[in-house]
Design a protein around this motif. Sequence first.
Motif, PDB file in Angstrom:
ATOM      1  N   GLN A  68       0.611  -1.127   0.124  1.00 60.75           N
ATOM      2  CA  GLN A  68       0.094  -0.067  -0.059  1.00 60.75           C
ATOM      3  C   GLN A  68       0.857   1.141   0.023  1.00 60.75           C
ATOM      4  N   ALA A  69       2.206   1.071   0.868  1.00 66.54           N
ATOM      5  CA  ALA A  69       2.894   2.371   0.731  1.00 66.54           C
ATOM      6  C   ALA A  69       3.470   2.578  -0.537  1.00 66.54           C
ATOM      7  N   ASN A  70       3.773   1.614  -1.475  1.00 65.66           N
ATOM      8  CA  ASN A  70       4.341   1.763  -2.601  1.00 65.66           C
ATOM      9  C   ASN A  70       5.824   2.130  -2.731  1.00 65.66           C
ATOM     10  N   GLY A  71       6.450   1.800  -1.758  1.00 61.24           N
ATOM     11  CA  GLY A  71       8.211   2.193  -1.559  1.00 61.24           C
ATOM     12  C   GLY A  71       8.069   3.588  -0.535  1.00 61.24           C
ATOM     13  N   SER A  72       7.040   4.181  -0.437  1.00 63.24           N
ATOM     14  CA  SER A  72       7.150   5.493   0.521  1.00 63.24           C
ATOM     15  C   SER A  72       7.450   5.371   1.850  1.00 63.24           C
ATOM     16  N   LEU A  73       8.018   6.305   2.465  1.00 64.46           N
ATOM     17  CA  LEU A  73       8.370   6.106   3.924  1.00 64.46           C
ATOM     18  C   LEU A  73       7.064   5.834   4.760  1.00 64.46           C
ATOM     19  N   THR A  74       6.048   6.610   4.220  1.00 66.75           N
ATOM     20  CA  THR A  74       4.864   6.847   5.023  1.00 66.75           C
ATOM     21  C   THR A  74       3.755   6.426   4.138  1.00 66.75           C
ATOM     22  N   VAL A  75       2.711   5.918   4.732  1.00 67.99           N
ATOM     23  CA  VAL A  75       1.870   5.507   4.049  1.00 67.99           C
ATOM     24  C   VAL A  75       0.244   6.260   4.597  1.00 67.99           C
ATOM     25  N   SER A  76      -0.393   7.041   3.699  1.00 70.13           N
ATOM     26  CA  SER A  76      -1.504   7.594   3.971  1.00 70.13           C
ATOM     27  C   SER A  76      -2.744   6.918   3.710  1.00 70.13           C
ATOM     28  N   TYR A  77      -3.894   6.718   4.459  1.00 71.50           N
ATOM     29  CA  TYR A  77      -4.930   6.080   3.954  1.00 71.50           C
ATOM     30  C   TYR A  77      -6.160   6.521   4.507  1.00 71.50           C
ATOM     31  N   ASN A  78      -7.322   6.365   4.036  1.00 71.99           N
ATOM     32  CA  ASN A  78      -8.708   6.517   5.031  1.00 71.99           C
ATOM     33  C   ASN A  78      -9.354   5.235   4.351  1.00 71.99           C
ATOM     34  N   ASN A  79      -8.738   4.365   4.050  1.00 73.82           N
ATOM     35  CA  ASN A  79      -9.561   2.848   3.603  1.00 73.82           C
ATOM     36  C   ASN A  79      -9.152   1.834   4.922  1.00 73.82           C
ATOM     37  N   ALA A  80      -9.739   0.677   4.715  1.00 75.72           N
ATOM     38  CA  ALA A  80      -9.795  -0.336   5.624  1.00 75.72           C
ATOM     39  C   ALA A  80      -8.507  -1.112   5.566  1.00 75.72           C
ATOM     40  N   SER A  81      -7.850  -1.369   4.322  1.00 75.50           N
ATOM     41  CA  SER A  81      -6.690  -2.272   4.082  1.00 75.50           C
ATOM     42  C   SER A  81      -5.630  -1.939   4.880  1.00 75.50           C
ATOM     43  N   VAL A  82      -5.311  -0.578   4.966  1.00 78.37           N
ATOM     44  CA  VAL A  82      -4.058  -0.368   5.896  1.00 78.37           C
ATOM     45  C   VAL A  82      -4.186  -0.571   7.365  1.00 78.37           C
ATOM     46  N   LYS A  83      -5.130  -0.050   7.580  1.00 78.00           N
ATOM     47  CA  LYS A  83      -5.836  -0.370   9.132  1.00 78.00           C
ATOM     48  C   LYS A  83      -5.773  -1.877   9.342  1.00 78.00           C
ATOM     49  N   GLN A  84      -6.561  -2.606   8.703  1.00 74.57           N
ATOM     50  CA  GLN A  84      -6.510  -3.908   8.852  1.00 74.57           C
ATOM     51  C   GLN A  84      -4.890  -4.794   8.849  1.00 74.57           C
ATOM     52  N   ALA A  85      -4.370  -4.037   8.012  1.00 76.84           N
ATOM     53  CA  ALA A  85      -2.766  -4.754   8.167  1.00 76.84           C
ATOM     54  C   ALA A  85      -2.267  -4.391   9.516  1.00 76.84           C
ATOM     55  N   PHE A  86      -2.383  -3.113   9.717  1.00 76.84           N
ATOM     56  CA  PHE A  86      -1.511  -2.852  11.028  1.00 76.84           C
ATOM     57  C   PHE A  86      -2.420  -3.461  12.237  1.00 76.84           C
ATOM     58  N   GLN A  87      -3.558  -3.634  12.299  1.00 72.75           N
ATOM     59  CA  GLN A  87      -4.298  -4.286  13.474  1.00 72.75           C
ATOM     60  C   GLN A  87      -3.990  -5.700  13.509  1.00 72.75           C
ATOM     61  N   SER A  88      -3.755  -6.333  12.254  1.00 75.96           N
ATOM     62  CA  SER A  88      -3.279  -7.919  12.246  1.00 75.96           C
ATOM     63  C   SER A  88      -2.037  -7.892  12.798  1.00 75.96           C
ATOM     64  N   ILE A  89      -1.125  -7.072  12.522  1.00 73.53           N
ATOM     65  CA  ILE A  89       0.325  -7.223  13.016  1.00 73.53           C
ATOM     66  C   ILE A  89      -0.041  -7.297  14.663  1.00 73.53           C
TER      67      ILE A  89
END
Length: 186
Positions: free
Chosen positions: A92-113
């Motif tokens: 989702q970050a596509n090589g960036s140092l930060t990832v900005s989001y307002n969708n569930a996919s990044v949130k779910q990945a973080f919560q899964s970790i």
Amino acid sequence: MTHISRRTLMQSGGLACLGGLLAACTVTTHGSVTSFTLDVAKVEAYAQAGYNFAQMVLAVPNVAQGIGAPLVAVVEACAQNALAALDSLKTQANGSLTVSYNNASVKQAFQSILADFETVLSAAGTLLQAEAGLSQTVRDKMSLAMTAAETITSLMQAMVSTGSRANNVSSRMSESAALAVLGVSG
């Protein structure tokens, strides 16, 4: 240690950061859209620490006797899931140092970790409570690793906590010390 379950996180509806405490997450609002920005390197370090902690638990002599084969399988799965969730977040970050989001996919990945880390931490606690013939050296090493894991878990919880829950985050070890104990160079 404050414990926030995966269900509680999912039901919270929003992901927010501790203002000023952690630079790993920021919140911005433009109109009615709120976006969250995570420091990918920080999350990667935490995920690696979780994976390393799982490997430490699995390397304990007599671990299967101490926690049972089914829980060993859960710890193994959590280790792999943490890496998969991290890969998803990095995609989702596509090589960036930060990832900005307002969708569930990044949130779910973080919560899964975070949830996988908490599961391994629970298994380690079960192992230390079990009378599995662990030497004092192994017990001491696992206790130190658990303190480090609790610190990282608290820091991850702080990234997703709001209000009074964020104020209750505490740790007994610095972030850099915890990462070092769990084999992650800072």
